[in-house]
Design a protein around this motif. Structure first.
Motif, short mmCIF file in Angstrom:
data_model
loop_
_atom_site.label_atom_id
_atom_site.label_comp_id
_atom_site.label_asym_id
_atom_site.label_seq_id
_atom_site.Cartn_x
_atom_site.Cartn_y
_atom_site.Cartn_z
N ALA A 63 -8.84 8.39 -12.83
CA ALA A 63 -7.58 9.09 -12.60
C ALA A 63 -6.38 8.32 -13.16
O ALA A 63 -5.24 8.78 -13.03
CB ALA A 63 -7.38 9.33 -11.10
N GLY A 64 -6.62 7.15 -13.76
CA GLY A 64 -5.54 6.35 -14.34
C GLY A 64 -4.69 5.62 -13.31
O GLY A 64 -3.58 5.17 -13.62
N VAL A 65 -5.21 5.46 -12.09
CA VAL A 65 -4.42 4.88 -11.00
C VAL A 65 -4.07 3.42 -11.26
O VAL A 65 -2.92 3.00 -11.08
CB VAL A 65 -5.17 5.01 -9.65
N TRP A 66 -5.03 2.64 -11.70
CA TRP A 66 -4.82 1.18 -11.77
C TRP A 66 -3.85 0.82 -12.90
O TRP A 66 -3.06 -0.13 -12.75
CB TRP A 66 -6.14 0.46 -11.91
N HIS A 67 -3.90 1.56 -14.00
CA HIS A 67 -2.93 1.33 -15.07
C HIS A 67 -1.52 1.70 -14.61
O HIS A 67 -0.56 0.98 -14.86
CB HIS A 67 -3.32 2.13 -16.31
N ARG A 68 -1.41 2.84 -13.91
CA ARG A 68 -0.10 3.26 -13.41
C ARG A 68 0.44 2.28 -12.37
O ARG A 68 1.65 2.03 -12.31
CB ARG A 68 -0.18 4.67 -12.82
N LEU A 69 -0.45 1.69 -11.58
CA LEU A 69 -0.02 0.68 -10.62
C LEU A 69 0.56 -0.54 -11.34
O LEU A 69 1.61 -1.06 -10.94
CB LEU A 69 -1.20 0.26 -9.74
N PHE A 89 0.83 -1.21 0.00
CA PHE A 89 0.00 0.00 0.00
C PHE A 89 0.86 1.26 0.00
O PHE A 89 0.48 2.27 -0.60
CB PHE A 89 -0.96 0.03 1.20
N LYS A 90 2.03 1.21 0.64
CA LYS A 90 2.91 2.38 0.64
C LYS A 90 3.37 2.73 -0.78
O LYS A 90 3.63 3.89 -1.08
CB LYS A 90 4.12 2.12 1.54
N LYS A 91 3.46 1.73 -1.65
CA LYS A 91 3.82 1.99 -3.04
C LYS A 91 2.61 2.51 -3.83
O LYS A 91 2.76 3.27 -4.79
CB LYS A 91 4.37 0.72 -3.70
N ILE A 92 1.42 2.07 -3.44
CA ILE A 92 0.20 2.47 -4.14
C ILE A 92 -0.24 3.87 -3.74
O ILE A 92 -0.72 4.65 -4.58
CB ILE A 92 -0.93 1.46 -3.85
N GLU A 93 -0.07 4.22 -2.47
CA GLU A 93 -0.64 5.46 -1.92
C GLU A 93 -0.29 6.71 -2.72
O GLU A 93 -1.17 7.55 -2.98
CB GLU A 93 -0.21 5.61 -0.46
N PRO A 94 0.98 6.89 -3.17
CA PRO A 94 1.28 8.11 -3.95
C PRO A 94 0.55 8.21 -5.28
O PRO A 94 0.46 9.29 -5.86
CB PRO A 94 2.80 8.01 -4.18
N LEU A 95 0.01 7.09 -5.78
CA LEU A 95 -0.70 7.11 -7.05
C LEU A 95 -2.15 7.57 -6.90
O LEU A 95 -2.78 7.95 -7.89
CB LEU A 95 -0.70 5.70 -7.67
N LEU A 96 -2.69 7.51 -5.68
CA LEU A 96 -4.10 7.76 -5.45
C LEU A 96 -4.42 9.26 -5.49
O LEU A 96 -3.59 10.08 -5.11
CB LEU A 96 -4.53 7.19 -4.10
N PRO A 97 -5.62 9.61 -5.97
CA PRO A 97 -6.02 11.02 -5.97
C PRO A 97 -6.03 11.59 -4.55
O PRO A 97 -6.36 10.88 -3.59
CB PRO A 97 -7.44 11.00 -6.56
N VAL A 98 -5.65 12.84 -4.40
CA VAL A 98 -5.65 13.49 -3.09
C VAL A 98 -7.08 13.82 -2.70
O VAL A 98 -7.84 14.41 -3.49
CB VAL A 98 -4.79 14.78 -3.12
N PHE A 99 -7.47 13.41 -1.52
CA PHE A 99 -8.83 13.68 -1.03
C PHE A 99 -8.86 15.02 -0.31
O PHE A 99 -8.04 15.27 0.58
CB PHE A 99 -9.29 12.56 -0.10
N VAL A 100 -9.79 15.88 -0.70
CA VAL A 100 -9.97 17.18 -0.03
C VAL A 100 -11.26 17.10 0.77
O VAL A 100 -12.36 17.01 0.20
CB VAL A 100 -10.05 18.32 -1.06
#
Length: 270
Positions: free
Chosen positions: A79-85, A14-25
């Protein structure tokens, strides 16, 4: 405690995945506490693995509601997260010497689907029932490199050039990223001059079985790995049948499944 025991992914992953995730406001109005991204992702992977309906995700697991997990899956896809992962994990494998670009294999597999949804069509091998087709390229060991989805009525070769050209630049080692395999194995469904010519233009040696010349099992000792990877993907409960009407949600689940297959070869992230 109990929640940790139920987790689908390790803290290291998860530490590797977390930077890819959209920032929650957070909303200025406050509201109900938000389920963490880590727990929501664990819920998504639980549904992917088991195949249960989203609304039946057990609340006692601590992953939030199924609908929350479904929304996070969609948001991550947009947001393209899963492809980037998937690309990040391919780079990790390449860095560890776990990717073999000497040979690649390509094949397609049909997936049944309930009526409705885009990228579906009558499956000629299943009495014309609606279905999708998953097109996949793997490395020599069966690690998924790229995939795409069409209707089950589309010929295997229709997306050949598109799929080959979609192969990613895989980083992880010094120097130029690696993209093209040395050879590409495929069955007789791809035995067309245009397919062979396309590989030559990319500097890839074609190992496509020839209709009327080679037996169906002639290249099986290299081609079976992609068939095994299709079986790995079908082992995910949510991918045995295409349950998602939206092709974007289906592709998101496929990307995550490919990432899980990559992680299995990265023991320190399990």
């Amino acid at each position: 405690m109990g929640r940790n025991k139920n987790k689908e992914i390790s803290t290291a992953l998860f530490k590797k995945i977390e930077p890819l995730l959209p920032v929650f406001v957070p909303s200025a109005k406050g509201g109900r506490p938000r389920v963490s991204d880590e727990m929501a992702l664990n819920g998504i992977l639980f549904v992917l693995r088991t195949g249960i309906p989203w609304e039946e995700l057990p609340q006692e697991l601590g992953f939030g509601s199924g609908m929350t997990c479904w929304r996070r899956l969609r948001q991550g896809q947009e947001a393209g997260v899963w492809h980037r992962l998937h690309l990040l994990l391919l780079a990790e494998l390449h860095s560890a010497g776990r990717l073999d670009f000497s040979r690649a294999s390509l094949d397609a597999a049909s997936v049944p689907q309930p009526p409705g949804g885009s990228h579906t069509g009558p499956n000629p091998t299943d009495r014309g029932k609606l279905g999708s087709k998953r097109h996949l390229i793997t490395d020599r060991q069966g690690i998924p490199l790229m995939f795409c989805v069409t209707g089950a009525n589309r010929h295997d070769s229709v997306v050949f050039e598109q799929l080959v050209d979609a192969l990613p630049d895989v980083r992880g080692k010094r120097g130029r990223p690696r993209r093209w395999p040395g050879k590409l194995h495929a069955d007789k469904g791809y035995d067309f001059a245009r397919c062979r010519a396309h590989l030559r233009r990319r500097g890839i040696v074609d190992r496509i079985a020839r209709r009327g010349i080679e037996r169906n099992d002639r290249l099986g000792r290299h081609r079976w790995v992609v068939e095994r990877t299709h079986a790995w993907l079908a082992a995910f409960g949510k991918l045995r049948v295409r349950f998602e009407r939206s092709v974007h949600t289906h592709v998101a689940l496929l990307s995550l499944a490919c990432s899980v297959i990559c992680v299995r070869s990265l023991r320190w992230l399990c």
